[in-house]
Design a protein around this motif. Structure first.
Motif, mmCIF file in Angstrom:
data_model
loop_
_atom_site.group_PDB
_atom_site.id
_atom_site.type_symbol
_atom_site.label_atom_id
_atom_site.label_comp_id
_atom_site.label_asym_id
_atom_site.label_seq_id
_atom_site.Cartn_x
_atom_site.Cartn_y
_atom_site.Cartn_z
ATOM 1 N N VAL A 1 1.091 -1.286 -0.069
ATOM 2 C CA VAL A 1 -0.045 -0.144 0.089
ATOM 3 C C VAL A 1 0.743 1.163 0.014
ATOM 4 N N SER A 2 0.655 1.662 -1.189
ATOM 5 C CA SER A 2 1.905 2.984 -1.288
ATOM 6 C C SER A 2 1.147 4.274 -1.546
ATOM 7 N N GLY B 1 -3.724 8.899 2.765
ATOM 8 C CA GLY B 1 -4.512 7.875 3.706
ATOM 9 C C GLY B 1 -4.350 6.460 3.910
ATOM 10 N N LYS B 2 -2.866 6.141 3.716
ATOM 11 C CA LYS B 2 -2.382 4.932 3.497
ATOM 12 C C LYS B 2 -2.350 4.227 5.046
ATOM 13 N N SER B 3 -2.306 5.083 5.968
ATOM 14 C CA SER B 3 -2.550 4.246 7.591
ATOM 15 C C SER B 3 -4.037 4.491 7.693
ATOM 16 N N ASP C 1 3.730 1.463 7.929
ATOM 17 C CA ASP C 1 4.650 2.592 7.816
ATOM 18 C C ASP C 1 6.182 1.839 7.822
ATOM 19 N N VAL C 2 6.536 1.029 6.916
ATOM 20 C CA VAL C 2 7.697 0.500 6.547
ATOM 21 C C VAL C 2 8.564 1.404 5.967
ATOM 22 N N ARG D 1 0.697 -14.041 4.112
ATOM 23 C CA ARG D 1 0.283 -13.013 3.460
ATOM 24 C C ARG D 1 0.679 -11.754 4.103
ATOM 25 N N LEU D 2 1.272 -10.588 3.511
ATOM 26 C CA LEU D 2 1.732 -9.642 4.014
ATOM 27 C C LEU D 2 1.141 -8.327 3.433
ATOM 28 N N VAL D 3 0.585 -7.430 4.197
ATOM 29 C CA VAL D 3 0.244 -6.072 3.870
ATOM 30 C C VAL D 3 1.195 -5.154 4.541
ATOM 31 N N VAL D 4 1.973 -4.431 3.544
ATOM 32 C CA VAL D 4 2.787 -3.488 4.053
ATOM 33 C C VAL D 4 2.464 -2.154 3.375
ATOM 34 N N GLU D 5 2.653 -0.971 4.318
ATOM 35 C CA GLU D 5 2.416 0.117 3.870
ATOM 36 C C GLU D 5 3.794 0.978 3.732
#
Length: 561
Positions: A32-33, A39-41, A112-113, A132-136
């Protein structure tokens, strides 16, 4: 079930996230970029809320969320994930195989990575089936550059397709009267990394990140102790419990003032620290990595036997951890160890075969003629001969009216008793991981009790000659690693080590419990009649005694779908 809508018109992005979670063919990472403030967070917060509701769809369940931190730490990230998933891992190299062995579907959210180090951890975890990984990550950050080129799915929230303008307008109208006032930024707290009391009160991930950046040998040994016990220290815990975990992991080369300060800081914990033997210790020497422990009997009374990958069993004094002797077991790695009443040491090899060592057994007295007249198989010989016909996964011994009892567990969940009492019982669904046995004094006699810990997360009690207890004595959502039992000054007690890294002392009569989490994976526990509890790990061995009144420990590990 009602679908709570995400904020800011992000319904298209939310639907895409849910579709990705439900698609078995989708990439294992969703990035998620977007730019700062897009609005990512908020979208990830919605996903976590949506995926944490009771009764939600299995494929949308979120199992772990790493708290965002401006000062990113790979180790703190590993420990947070492991802790939430009910496993133990000291570093990425241990987390990846532990989760691979688990095999269940697991959804992990990382907000927030920004750094490459955590992004590399994401890629390592992405190689595990079921993960499964969801990464911001903000567009253009080092983490975004690394992950966006890895073949992951990406939701760039700067693109118009991921926002519904009509829904955005409705949301803005409904929130027009709500004014969000940003809190003033506060300068980061500066923690004195030399001060053991200060680090026990500080934010765990913050301290971890600072020690990660430091050089080996800095901070008088406190850094090394923190990194050994880190998963325990990064949990939400009382400073006294943190001080105890740090004290247990402190090597003998550390600044002696650290041990004194930690001793005082740990005074309010449920335990009293007796001694530790840490990798690198010289006086007394560290006995090596632990695979199994046993309390000595007969000639070995007052000792704890430490089995490990050194192809030997070391005999250590229970009182101070000093070396007392060594038993060479041959060309195999000991998997389980126990001691008969006469001092015979029984060891299981990798294949589950029983080996006996009588080095410490007292030699018979009398003349040579008398011994010849009495020549013949002894009761001990008969028991050992019977044991050689079986293979097992765990072994335990206890005193009795004669030779005592020997219990042997196997991969099918069955426990078999030999010696003064005989019998078999199926106690578990799955393998028997650990056994303990007691000869419980009752009147003028002795009643045999066998405590069995299984891969099914239960500890069950059985008296040979009787039916096993119908209900487990203890049950948690984690496999039992080790179990021991003793009649202590406070009554019969159990020590149980669980697969999630927790050690519990359980008073059998009252059911009261107290817990200790050292941090690393616990390999074995041993409980002595004087109340000393020895906990063995790969890098250190620690001896504790109960301190303040027993603290009830809730079942904090939940079974995941």
């Amino acid at each position: 079930m009602r679908w709570d809508r995400p904020a800011g018109g992000r319904e298209p992005a939310a639907a895409a996230l849910l579709g990705w979670l439900s698609d078995p063919q989708a990439p294992r990472v969703c990035l998620v970029s977007g730019s700062e403030g897009c609005g990512k967070s908020a979208l990830l917060a919605w996903l976590v809320h949506h995926g944490s509701r009771p009764g939600g769809l299995t494929e949308r369940t979120v199992h772990a969320v790493v708290p965002p931190s401006a000062d990113e730490s790979v180790l703190a990230t590993v420990w947070s994930i492991a802790d939430q998933l009910g496993v133990v891992a000291r570093a990425p190299w241990e987390l990846v195989p532990v989760l691979a062995a688990d095999g269940r579907r697991t959804v992990i959210v990382l907000p927030d990575v920004h750094g490459e180090a955590v992004a590399e951890l994401v890629l390592a975890l992405a190689g595990v089936p079921g993960i499964r990984l969801v990464v911001e990550s903000r567009s253009g950050s080092p983490a975004h550059r690394l992950l966006s080129g890895s073949g992951c799915a990406e939701l760039d929230l700067d693109l118009e397709q991921w926002r519904d303008e009509r829904r955005l307008a409705q949301w803005q109208v409904s929130h027009a009267s709500q004014h969000v006032v940003a809190e003033p930024s506060r300068p980061g707290t500066v923690v004195d990394l030399w001060d053991p009391v200060a680090v026990c009160r500080a934010d765990g991930p913050e301290v971890t990140a600072a020690y990660e950046r430091a050089r080996k040998g800095e901070y008088g040994g406190l850094r090394e102790a923190w990194l050994r016990a880190g998963q325990s220290l990064c949990r939400d815990g009382e400073p006294a419990s943190r001080a105890l975990a740090l004290l247990a992991a402190l090597g003998d080369g550390a600044d002696p003032r650290l041990a004194s300060a930690l001793w005082e800081a740990a005074a309010a914990s449920a335990w009293c620290w007796e001694w530790s033997r840490v990798s690198g210790d010289l006086v007394p020497p560290w006995p090596g990595p632990v695979s199994a422990l046993a309390v000595g009997e007969g000639p070995l009374e007052g000792a704890v036997l430490v089995a490990g990958p050194s192809r030997s069993v070391r005999v250590v004094r229970m009182g101070d951890g000093g070396a007392r002797g060594r038993i060479a077991v041959g060309g195999f790695q000991p998997q389980s160890v126990s001691v008969m009443a006469d001092g015979t040491v029984l060891v299981l090899d990798e294949a589950g075969r029983v080996h006996a060592d009588g080095t410490w057994v007292a030699r018979p007295t009398g003349s040579g003629i008398t011994r010849l007249l009495d020549e013949g198989p002894t009761g001990r010989d008969v028991v050992l001969a019977a044991l050689r016909g079986h293979v097992g996964t765990a072994i335990a011994c206890a005193v009795g009216p004669g030779l005592g009892i020997v219990a042997l567990g196997d991969t099918a969940g069955e426990v078999r008793a030999f010696g003064d009492w005989e019998g078999t019982a199926v106690l578990h669904q799955g393998a028997v991981n650990a056994l303990a046995a007691l000869g419980m004094p009752v009147g003028e006699g002795v009643v045999p009790l066998v405590y069995s810990g299984g891969a099914d997360g239960t500890v069950r009690a059985w008296s040979p000659g009787h039916a096993p207890m119908a209900a487990p004595l203890v049950e948690r959502g984690s496999a039992v690693v080790s179990v021991d039992a003793a009649v202590t000054p406070s009554g019969p007690a159990l020590a149980v080590a669980w697969g999630d890294g927790m050690v519990e002392w359980i008073e059998v009569d009252s059911g009261a419990r107290r817990a200790f989490r050292p941090g690393p994976p616990v390999r074995a526990v041993a409980l002595a009649p004087d109340g000393r509890l020895v906990v063995g790990m790969d890098e250190y061995l620690v001896c504790l005694t109960p301190g303040s009144p027993a603290l009830q420990t809730p079942d904090v590990v939940q079974r995941r779908p």
